[in-house]
Design a protein around this motif. Structure first.
Motif, PDB file in Angstrom:
ATOM      1  N   UNK A  71       0.833  -1.210   0.000  1.00 40.09           N
ATOM      2  CA  UNK A  71       0.000   0.000   0.000  1.00 40.09           C
ATOM      3  C   UNK A  71       0.865   1.257   0.000  1.00 40.09           C
ATOM      4  N   UNK A  72       1.952   1.240   0.776  1.00 42.02           N
ATOM      5  CA  UNK A  72       2.840   2.399   0.831  1.00 42.02           C
ATOM      6  C   UNK A  72       3.434   2.694  -0.536  1.00 42.02           C
ATOM      7  N   UNK A  73       4.030   1.698  -1.175  1.00 36.41           N
ATOM      8  CA  UNK A  73       4.676   1.919  -2.465  1.00 36.41           C
ATOM      9  C   UNK A  73       3.653   2.230  -3.556  1.00 36.41           C
ATOM     10  N   UNK A  74       2.487   1.620  -3.451  1.00 40.30           N
ATOM     11  CA  UNK A  74       1.409   1.912  -4.404  1.00 40.30           C
ATOM     12  C   UNK A  74       0.991   3.381  -4.280  1.00 40.30           C
ATOM     13  N   UNK A  75       0.761   3.824  -3.059  1.00 36.10           N
ATOM     14  CA  UNK A  75       0.332   5.210  -2.851  1.00 36.10           C
ATOM     15  C   UNK A  75       1.419   6.211  -3.220  1.00 36.10           C
ATOM     16  N   UNK A  76       2.665   5.875  -2.907  1.00 39.16           N
ATOM     17  CA  UNK A  76       3.754   6.795  -3.208  1.00 39.16           C
ATOM     18  C   UNK A  76       3.960   6.947  -4.713  1.00 39.16           C
ATOM     19  N   UNK A  77       3.911   5.850  -5.440  1.00 37.72           N
ATOM     20  CA  UNK A  77       4.209   5.894  -6.872  1.00 37.72           C
ATOM     21  C   UNK A  77       3.034   6.353  -7.728  1.00 37.72           C
ATOM     22  N   UNK A  78       1.816   6.054  -7.320  1.00 37.20           N
ATOM     23  CA  UNK A  78       0.675   6.304  -8.202  1.00 37.20           C
ATOM     24  C   UNK A  78      -0.345   7.291  -7.640  1.00 37.20           C
ATOM     25  N   UNK A  79      -0.284   7.586  -6.344  1.00 39.15           N
ATOM     26  CA  UNK A  79      -1.296   8.466  -5.748  1.00 39.15           C
ATOM     27  C   UNK A  79      -0.653   9.476  -4.806  1.00 39.15           C
ATOM     28  N   UNK A  80       0.594   9.874  -5.078  1.00 34.02           N
ATOM     29  CA  UNK A  80       1.311  10.719  -4.124  1.00 34.02           C
ATOM     30  C   UNK A  80       0.668  12.078  -3.936  1.00 34.02           C
ATOM     31  N   UNK A  81      -0.120  12.522  -4.913  1.00 32.06           N
ATOM     32  CA  UNK A  81      -0.743  13.838  -4.792  1.00 32.06           C
ATOM     33  C   UNK A  81      -1.792  13.899  -3.671  1.00 32.06           C
ATOM     34  N   UNK A 122      -1.470  12.614  -0.656  1.00 26.85           N
ATOM     35  CA  UNK A 122      -0.786  12.654   0.636  1.00 26.85           C
ATOM     36  C   UNK A 122      -0.922  11.371   1.452  1.00 26.85           C
ATOM     37  N   UNK A 123      -1.686  10.380   0.987  1.00 27.83           N
ATOM     38  CA  UNK A 123      -1.999   9.227   1.844  1.00 27.83           C
ATOM     39  C   UNK A 123      -0.770   8.402   2.195  1.00 27.83           C
ATOM     40  N   UNK A 124       0.221   8.326   1.315  1.00 26.71           N
ATOM     41  CA  UNK A 124       1.395   7.514   1.633  1.00 26.71           C
ATOM     42  C   UNK A 124       2.110   8.029   2.870  1.00 26.71           C
ATOM     43  N   UNK A 125       1.957   9.322   3.154  1.00 28.89           N
ATOM     44  CA  UNK A 125       2.638   9.914   4.304  1.00 28.89           C
ATOM     45  C   UNK A 125       2.087   9.397   5.630  1.00 28.89           C
ATOM     46  N   UNK A 126       0.877   8.871   5.599  1.00 28.41           N
ATOM     47  CA  UNK A 126       0.264   8.331   6.808  1.00 28.41           C
ATOM     48  C   UNK A 126       0.437   6.824   6.908  1.00 28.41           C
ATOM     49  N   UNK A 127       1.513   6.305   6.336  1.00 28.50           N
ATOM     50  CA  UNK A 127       1.798   4.871   6.449  1.00 28.50           C
ATOM     51  C   UNK A 127       1.955   4.460   7.905  1.00 28.50           C
ATOM     52  N   UNK A 128       2.423   5.395   8.735  1.00 30.63           N
ATOM     53  CA  UNK A 128       2.373   5.235  10.185  1.00 30.63           C
ATOM     54  C   UNK A 128       1.704   6.486  10.738  1.00 30.63           C
ATOM     55  N   UNK A 129       1.102   6.357  11.929  1.00 31.01           N
ATOM     56  CA  UNK A 129       0.436   7.518  12.533  1.00 31.01           C
ATOM     57  C   UNK A 129       1.493   8.531  12.967  1.00 31.01           C
ATOM     58  N   UNK A 130       1.538   9.712  12.336  1.00 32.45           N
ATOM     59  CA  UNK A 130       2.594  10.677  12.654  1.00 32.45           C
ATOM     60  C   UNK A 130       2.278  11.481  13.912  1.00 32.45           C
ATOM     61  N   UNK A 131       3.329  11.942  14.577  1.00 36.85           N
ATOM     62  CA  UNK A 131       3.130  12.821  15.734  1.00 36.85           C
ATOM     63  C   UNK A 131       2.800  14.236  15.281  1.00 36.85           C
ATOM     64  N   UNK A 132       3.111  14.554  14.027  1.00 38.30           N
ATOM     65  CA  UNK A 132       2.822  15.882  13.477  1.00 38.30           C
ATOM     66  C   UNK A 132       2.773  15.785  11.964  1.00 38.30           C
ATOM     67  N   UNK A 133       1.828  16.482  11.360  1.00 33.84           N
ATOM     68  CA  UNK A 133       1.720  16.549   9.903  1.00 33.84           C
ATOM     69  C   UNK A 133       2.015  17.975   9.444  1.00 33.84           C
ATOM     70  N   UNK A 191      10.482  12.769  -1.428  1.00 34.59           N
ATOM     71  CA  UNK A 191       9.182  12.891  -2.066  1.00 34.59           C
ATOM     72  C   UNK A 191       9.382  13.501  -3.439  1.00 34.59           C
ATOM     73  N   UNK A 192       8.445  13.264  -4.376  1.00 37.37           N
ATOM     74  CA  UNK A 192       8.660  13.671  -5.758  1.00 37.37           C
ATOM     75  C   UNK A 192       8.875  15.164  -5.956  1.00 37.37           C
ATOM     76  N   UNK A 193       8.233  16.014  -5.147  1.00 37.81           N
ATOM     77  CA  UNK A 193       8.290  17.438  -5.420  1.00 37.81           C
ATOM     78  C   UNK A 193       9.132  18.197  -4.396  1.00 37.81           C
TER      79      UNK A 193
END
Length: 270
Positions: free
Chosen positions: A191-201, A203-214, A266-268
């Motif tokens: 899911x992480x690599x799928x979201x990063x490569x094809x759906x990075x716009x 932001x969902x790949x960034x929540x692969x773990x629950x972050x302490x800050x976004x 990240x890509x950008x």
């Protein structure tokens, strides 16, 4: 770590930490061992190095004050200029020690990157570099799949900004630190690599773990804007920024922008 190296690490952290940066030490040899000769760093294996990350706090603590205090160079990326300012300022604060700075966008004349930032983050134990080889029986066939680093505290809400090399400072006893494997399941990695490569716009790949800050909504809007249009956002950001710090020279406009590559976090360049 020997006393001189420990003192240098303390000073580096003290200088960069308040501006929303993290630094993680590693031996050059750990990095070189994972790469072919063309990508290796030309220093002895025990040479001390640090990978530099920006956390979500960097936007408010470093970028906004920089926008208020610096005359931005046209056609230069403001974030790159801000990071370069702080790394150069660090270099000046350690006059007795040579510090070689390699940013994540620095290239050799043949366009080969000077540093593979995600590999550096992984060997320093800062963030786990998830790649296609970490997935068993992946579903992507002939598609090219780029890897991505995930931070144990910030998930994907961070960026790798560069590496500091300290020639002449060797730390043969520095213990290696493995990055936390915070996406341990095969399903999670796919899911992480799928979201990063094809759906990075989205932001969902960034929540692969629950972050302490976004990233804040303001920061997300800035990084969602195509680089060529980001300068239009600077005036409102400048009006919202904190007051300039006395250490910032209003005439400083250093830094060099270049497109981010797949070896960056990240890509950008966010």
């Amino acid at each position: 770590m020997e006393p001189r190296a420990a003192e240098l690490e303390r000073r580096i952290r003290t200088t960069l930490g308040p501006f929303g940066f993290e630094v993680h030490p590693f031996q050059v040899g750990w990095y070189n061992a994972l790469l072919p000769p063309a990508f290796q760093l030309p220093f002895p294996g025990p040479t001390l190095a640090f990978v530099v990350l920006s956390t979500p706090a960097m936007f408010d603590r470093a970028l906004k004050p920089f926008l208020q205090s610096a005359h931005l160079q046209p056609l230069k990326d403001p974030v790159d200029q801000c990071v370069a300012y702080h790394l150069t300022n660090l270099q000046k604060s350690l006059p007795e020690q040579e510090v070689n700075i390699i940013t994540d966008y620095d290239m050799h004349p043949n366009r080969r990157p000077k540093i593979l930032a995600q590999t550096a983050a992984h060997v320093a134990g800062a963030a786990y570099y998830y790649q296609r080889r970490d997935v068993e029986s992946d579903p992507w066939g002939d598609k090219k799949i780029a890897g991505v680093c995930i931070h144990p505290r910030y998930g994907g809400w961070f960026a790798i900004r560069g590496v500091l090399l300290l020639p002449g400072v060797e730390v043969p006893d520095l213990p290696p630190l493995s990055p936390p494997d915070c996406v341990p399941t095969q399903e999670g990695r796919i899911a992480l690599l799928e979201n990063f490569n094809f759906h990075w716009r989205d932001w969902t790949y960034r929540d692969a773990v629950a972050p302490v800050e976004r990233y804040s909504d303001e920061q997300k809007a800035y990084f969602s804007t195509p680089p060529a249009q980001r300068l239009q956002l600077l005036q409102p950001l400048k009006s919202l920024g904190a007051q300039p710090r006395e250490t910032m020279d209003p005439k400083w406009g250093g830094g060099r922008a270049a497109p981010r590559r797949v070896f960056a976090t990240v890509p950008q360049g966010t």
